[in-house]
Motif scaffolding. Sequence first.
Motif, mmCIF file in Angstrom:
data_model
loop_
_atom_site.group_PDB
_atom_site.id
_atom_site.type_symbol
_atom_site.label_atom_id
_atom_site.label_comp_id
_atom_site.label_asym_id
_atom_site.label_seq_id
_atom_site.Cartn_x
_atom_site.Cartn_y
_atom_site.Cartn_z
ATOM 1 N N ALA A 2 0.852 -1.193 0.000
ATOM 2 C CA ALA A 2 0.000 0.000 0.000
ATOM 3 C C ALA A 2 0.887 1.241 0.000
ATOM 4 C CB ALA A 2 -0.904 0.003 1.220
ATOM 5 N N ILE A 3 0.409 2.268 -0.684
ATOM 6 C CA ILE A 3 1.124 3.543 -0.749
ATOM 7 C C ILE A 3 0.152 4.665 -0.438
ATOM 8 C CG2 ILE A 3 2.280 5.187 -2.281
ATOM 9 C CD1 ILE A 3 3.432 2.892 -3.799
ATOM 10 N N HIS A 4 0.636 5.652 0.303
ATOM 11 C CA HIS A 4 -0.138 6.868 0.559
ATOM 12 C C HIS A 4 0.663 8.027 -0.026
ATOM 13 C CE1 HIS A 4 -2.622 9.805 2.607
ATOM 14 N NE2 HIS A 4 -1.518 10.418 2.942
ATOM 15 N N ILE A 5 -0.012 8.860 -0.825
ATOM 16 C CA ILE A 5 0.640 10.032 -1.410
ATOM 17 C C ILE A 5 -0.042 11.282 -0.871
ATOM 18 C CG2 ILE A 5 1.169 11.332 -3.503
ATOM 19 C CD1 ILE A 5 1.053 8.714 -5.042
ATOM 20 N N THR A 29 2.886 2.252 3.113
ATOM 21 C CA THR A 29 2.089 1.908 4.292
ATOM 22 C C THR A 29 1.726 0.425 4.350
ATOM 23 O OG1 THR A 29 0.066 2.524 3.115
ATOM 24 C CG2 THR A 29 1.108 4.229 4.475
ATOM 25 N N GLY A 30 2.283 -0.348 3.437
ATOM 26 C CA GLY A 30 1.970 -1.779 3.385
ATOM 27 C C GLY A 30 2.904 -2.608 4.250
ATOM 28 N N ASN A 31 2.882 -3.931 4.018
ATOM 29 C CA ASN A 31 3.659 -4.829 4.864
ATOM 30 C C ASN A 31 4.667 -5.687 4.089
ATOM 31 O OD1 ASN A 31 1.910 -6.523 3.565
ATOM 32 N ND2 ASN A 31 0.923 -7.311 5.405
ATOM 33 N N VAL A 32 4.946 -5.319 2.832
ATOM 34 C CA VAL A 32 5.996 -5.975 2.049
ATOM 35 C C VAL A 32 6.776 -4.887 1.308
ATOM 36 C CG1 VAL A 32 4.738 -8.140 1.733
ATOM 37 C CG2 VAL A 32 4.500 -6.339 0.042
ATOM 38 N N ASP A 33 8.067 -5.108 1.112
ATOM 39 C CA ASP A 33 8.871 -4.138 0.370
ATOM 40 C C ASP A 33 8.360 -4.018 -1.066
ATOM 41 O OD1 ASP A 33 10.434 -3.743 2.608
ATOM 42 O OD2 ASP A 33 12.063 -5.035 1.920
ATOM 43 N N LEU A 34 8.488 -2.820 -1.636
ATOM 44 C CA LEU A 34 8.034 -2.555 -2.999
ATOM 45 C C LEU A 34 9.236 -2.249 -3.890
ATOM 46 C CD1 LEU A 34 5.001 -0.221 -2.223
ATOM 47 C CD2 LEU A 34 4.966 -2.677 -2.677
ATOM 48 N N ASN A 54 12.698 1.697 -5.156
ATOM 49 C CA ASN A 54 12.278 0.730 -4.147
ATOM 50 C C ASN A 54 11.860 1.445 -2.872
ATOM 51 O OD1 ASN A 54 13.034 -1.186 -6.011
ATOM 52 N ND2 ASN A 54 15.052 -1.480 -5.102
ATOM 53 N N LEU A 55 10.848 0.908 -2.211
ATOM 54 C CA LEU A 55 10.391 1.447 -0.931
ATOM 55 C C LEU A 55 10.317 0.316 0.091
ATOM 56 C CD1 LEU A 55 7.422 3.797 -1.952
ATOM 57 C CD2 LEU A 55 9.613 4.488 -1.023
ATOM 58 N N ALA A 56 11.034 0.483 1.179
ATOM 59 C CA ALA A 56 10.940 -0.470 2.277
ATOM 60 C C ALA A 56 9.676 -0.163 3.083
ATOM 61 C CB ALA A 56 12.171 -0.359 3.175
ATOM 62 N N ILE A 57 9.254 -1.092 3.877
ATOM 63 C CA ILE A 57 8.070 -0.905 4.721
ATOM 64 C C ILE A 57 8.267 0.341 5.583
ATOM 65 C CG2 ILE A 57 6.688 -1.917 6.572
ATOM 66 C CD1 ILE A 57 7.626 -4.692 5.453
ATOM 67 N N GLY A 58 7.301 1.267 5.524
ATOM 68 C CA GLY A 58 7.352 2.495 6.315
ATOM 69 C C GLY A 58 8.208 3.605 5.733
ATOM 70 N N GLU A 59 8.904 3.351 4.644
ATOM 71 C CA GLU A 59 9.797 4.352 4.061
ATOM 72 C C GLU A 59 9.008 5.482 3.401
ATOM 73 O OE1 GLU A 59 13.707 4.643 1.155
ATOM 74 O OE2 GLU A 59 12.596 2.763 1.261
ATOM 75 N N ILE A 60 9.564 6.684 3.481
ATOM 76 C CA ILE A 60 8.977 7.881 2.865
ATOM 77 C C ILE A 60 10.010 8.482 1.917
ATOM 78 C CG2 ILE A 60 8.138 10.229 3.265
ATOM 79 C CD1 ILE A 60 7.223 9.285 6.050
ATOM 80 N N LYS A 61 9.565 8.833 0.713
ATOM 81 C CA LYS A 61 10.412 9.571 -0.228
ATOM 82 C C LYS A 61 9.673 10.839 -0.635
ATOM 83 C CE LYS A 61 13.227 5.839 -1.943
ATOM 84 N NZ LYS A 61 13.776 5.170 -3.114
#
Length: 83
Positions: A2-5, A29-34, A54-61
Motif C-alpha cells: 500500500a502507498i499513501h501520497i 504503508t503496506g507490509n511488504v517491500d516494494l 524501491n520502498l521499504a516498509i514504512g519508508e517515505i520519499k
Amino acid sequence: PAIHIEKIANKHTVNPREEVIYTLEVKHTGNVDLTNVKITDDRFDLGEKANVGNLAIGEIKLINYTYTIPADATDKIVNTATF
C-alpha cells in the motif's frame, strides 16, 4: 502492499503565470517491500523524478517540482498524483 501520497503546495492561491512548488510525500504503508515504484501526475511530467524506485516498509520519499500556472487559467486547477 500500500502507498499513501500526500501532495503539498507552497501556495494555495496563485495567479496565471505564477509558480507553485509541489512536494509529493510518497509513503509505503503496506507490509511488504516494494520495487520499481513510479508516480504519475495529471498536470506535470515528472520525468526521472517519477521513478521513486524501491520502498521499504514504512519508508517515505519526497519529490519536489515546480508548476507554472497557465497564462489562460481562469478557474480552479485540480492537480492529482497516482501510483
